[in-house]
Design a protein around this motif. Structure first.
Motif, PDB file in Angstrom:
ATOM      1  N   LEU A 396       0.847  -1.190   0.000  1.00  0.00           N
ATOM      2  CA  LEU A 396       0.000   0.000   0.000  1.00  0.00           C
ATOM      3  C   LEU A 396       0.884   1.241   0.000  1.00  0.00           C
ATOM      4  N   TYR A 459      -3.265  -1.601  -8.723  1.00  0.00           N
ATOM      5  CA  TYR A 459      -4.427  -0.726  -8.845  1.00  0.00           C
ATOM      6  C   TYR A 459      -4.014   0.641  -8.293  1.00  0.00           C
ATOM      7  N   TYR A 460      -4.377   1.703  -8.999  1.00  0.00           N
ATOM      8  CA  TYR A 460      -4.135   3.029  -8.434  1.00  0.00           C
ATOM      9  C   TYR A 460      -5.116   4.035  -9.008  1.00  0.00           C
ATOM     10  N   PHE A 496      -2.312   0.246  -4.698  1.00  0.00           N
ATOM     11  CA  PHE A 496      -2.190  -1.095  -4.112  1.00  0.00           C
ATOM     12  C   PHE A 496      -1.510  -1.999  -5.128  1.00  0.00           C
ATOM     13  N   LEU A 513      -6.063  -8.200  -3.640  1.00  0.00           N
ATOM     14  CA  LEU A 513      -6.125  -6.742  -3.658  1.00  0.00           C
ATOM     15  C   LEU A 513      -7.480  -6.252  -3.155  1.00  0.00           C
ATOM     16  N   ASP A 514      -8.551  -6.929  -3.550  1.00  0.00           N
ATOM     17  CA  ASP A 514      -9.890  -6.528  -3.121  1.00  0.00           C
ATOM     18  C   ASP A 514     -10.007  -6.613  -1.600  1.00  0.00           C
ATOM     19  N   MET A 517      -7.809  -3.794  -0.060  1.00  0.00           N
ATOM     20  CA  MET A 517      -8.386  -2.473  -0.269  1.00  0.00           C
ATOM     21  C   MET A 517      -9.551  -2.225   0.681  1.00  0.00           C
ATOM     22  N   ARG A 518     -10.405  -3.224   0.841  1.00  0.00           N
ATOM     23  CA  ARG A 518     -11.564  -3.064   1.724  1.00  0.00           C
ATOM     24  C   ARG A 518     -11.133  -2.863   3.174  1.00  0.00           C
ATOM     25  N   LEU A 521      -9.186   0.904   3.075  1.00  0.00           N
ATOM     26  CA  LEU A 521      -9.937   2.092   2.699  1.00  0.00           C
ATOM     27  C   LEU A 521     -10.945   2.512   3.748  1.00  0.00           C
TER      28      LEU A 521
END
Length: 530
Positions: A396, A459-460, A496, A513-514, A517-518, A521
């Motif tokens: 991250l 992912y960004y 990420f 990643l999902d 991220m959850r 975030l």
């Protein structure tokens, strides 16, 4: 005596001309003061230090063109250019907008529009067409928009790296390339933005235009001369890397540390200017004009002083007065306008980011000093997220800027990843649905990067005051708009990344990643406010 005659006599008086010129200069400087201040700051940096040279060359070429057009001062066009009036108005709006939003670049670009429009108003379209070279050259004195700067940098870095590796390999030396990192074995060389050529390309292009303008060669040869500037810089930079490889191979890494590396950059710049300055002689010798007795370079400076001190024609005076009046009107609108005030909302420091996110353990890391200085962020988070039960981690990274229009701004990963040795194999936008976390549906960038045998899924996006924006241009526009409407220009980049493992592939990386991220975030709004 008629009024027309009286007015004509007044406009012919030297004092009236001086007064109109002084009013025009003073009011224009006041309107575009924000842009002029920005130019002064940018010209003090290495990348745009050629700005004053560009301005001097443009003024010289401008005076040279007017000197050769003997009727320019005594016979201005009868009708004023409507396009010129529109450009002047657009430039003044740019000056006002720069003051309103507090962004010097906007006012600087407005000043360029105003200058072109003013010349069109005074000299008309036909004569302005003769001045297209110095006017076009002025654009090179302006700082490039951030997103365009990094796109050009990325392209130049990639080209320089590719050419350099091929040249080193042609000598039989072992070399490997990972992104913009060239591995010479005992020494790794990063083809950074300064080495990529932008710092040398822009002044080289300026001098190429100057040589092409002064040389007595055919038009198509002049075009060739200017077009050679970029390939020449890339080739010489690759040659520099090749020399470094030879020195490392023969004498070890100590030979290329410190000042020698920087000195090679200056040698490259001087070599490119010497080559471009010599090319017109070769073009004359090999082209249709060989045997000509005229000098290759026309360096006649006579009469230039008279061009800038000549009394304007009486028919030109109303136009100068009109330009001054327009600037004074803009100035009267600007004076009661308060300077732009932008304030970032209160937020928590990334130093207090949780060390545990549900089933994820967070291990913060510290960036090296060079990266921190290049990033120029007000706060950053660089952390590895490890599953508590063990497994593949997720990286991250977030960088927060209280004012994205101050300093260097957010750097695109498209430029930063190759500089770290990563190659971008695939990139595009993907839709994310995080409505349950308050983030809504939005588009993010999805990239697959590789370094050697290692692959990662990335992912960004740009987190912008409650909006998620995938591209740099949209980020800049929204920042300007929110600076005016909301008094905020803060924002961040959130990224990420996780390894793509042979057993799980891309699908497992996406699920990982999902999940990460959850978990992360949920905490992010207190560090990057909506």
């Amino acid at each position: 005596m008629t009024w027309a005659g009286t007015r004509s006599d007044i406009l012919r008086r030297p004092n009236a001309a001086r007064l109109a010129q002084a009013a025009l200069l003073a009011s224009t400087v006041a309107v575009f003061f924000t842009g002029l201040s920005e130019l002064a700051e940018q010209w003090a940096t290495p990348t745009f230090s050629h700005g004053p040279v560009v301005l001097a060359v443009s003024v010289w070429l401008f005076g040279r063109a007017l000197r050769d057009d003997a009727a320019a001062h005594r016979d201005p066009p009868f009708r004023t250019s409507r396009l010129g009036v529109a450009l002047v108005a657009g430039g003044l709006v740019g000056g006002l907008a720069g003051r309103l939003v507090g962004i010097g670049d906007v006012a600087a670009y407005g000043l360029l529009l105003w200058a072109v429009g003013a010349i069109l108003v005074v000299f008309g379209r036909e004569r302005t067409a003769l001045l297209w070279v110095p006017l076009s050259l002025l654009a090179l004195a302006l700082p490039l928009p951030e997103f365009l700067y990094w796109k050009l940098t990325t392209v130049l870095q990639d080209l320089s790296s590719q050419v350099a590796v091929e040249m080193v390999r042609s000598l039989g030396l072992p070399v490997y390339r990972y992104g913009n990192v060239i591995d010479l074995g005992p020494y790794q060389l990063e083809v950074a933005e300064a080495c990529a050529g932008l710092e040398y390309l822009l002044p080289t292009v300026v001098f190429a235009v100057l040589f092409a303008t002064l040389a007595n060669i055919r038009f198509w040869q002049r075009v060739q001369l200017v077009a050679l500037a970029a390939p020449l810089v890339i080739f010489l930079n690759a040659l520099r890397v090749t020399v470094i490889a030879l020195l490392v191979d023969r004498y070890g890494p100590g030979m290329v540390e410190g000042g020698i590396h920087a000195m090679q950059g200056w040698v490259m710049l001087l070599a490119s200017l010497a080559i471009l300055g010599t090319l017109p002689f070769l073009m004359r010798a090999a082209g249709p004009s060989r045997g000509s007795t005229t000098p290759v370079y026309a360096l006649d400076l006579s009469g230039l002083g008279d061009v800038f001190t000549a009394q304007p024609a009486a028919r030109t005076m109303p136009r100068l007065i009109g330009l001054a009046g327009g600037s004074l009107v803009a100035l009267s609108l600007m004076l009661p306008m308060p300077p732009a005030r932008v304030e970032a909302p209160p937020r928590a420091s990334f130093a207090t980011f949780p060390v545990a996110l549900g089933s994820w353990d967070v291990q913060p890391r510290t960036l090296d000093r060079w990266t921190i200085d290049t990033l120029a962020a007000d706060d950053y988070l660089d952390a590895a997220l490890f599953p508590a039960s063990g497994g593949v981690p997720v990286h991250l990274f977030a960088a927060y800027y209280a004012d994205q229009n101050a300093g260097t701004g957010i750097h695109s990963p498209k430029a930063c990843l190759p500089a770290s040795g990563w190659e971008i194999f695939e990139i595009g936008e993907t839709g994310l649905d995080l409505r349950d976390l308050g983030y809504g549906r939005f588009s993010a960038n999805r990239a697959i990067i590789a370094r050697g045998t290692e692959r990662q899924l990335v992912y960004y996006w740009y987190e912008q005051r409650g909006r998620r924006i995938p591209n740099e241009f949209g980020m800049k526009i929204s920042s300007i708009a929110d600076g005016v409407t909301r008094g905020r220009r803060d924002g961040a980049i959130v990224r990420f990344a996780t390894p793509i493992m042979p057993d799980g592939g891309t699908e497992a990386a996406e699920r990982r990643l999902d999940d990460a991220m959850r978990a992360a975030l949920v905490q992010m709004p207190q560090f990057v406010p909506f």
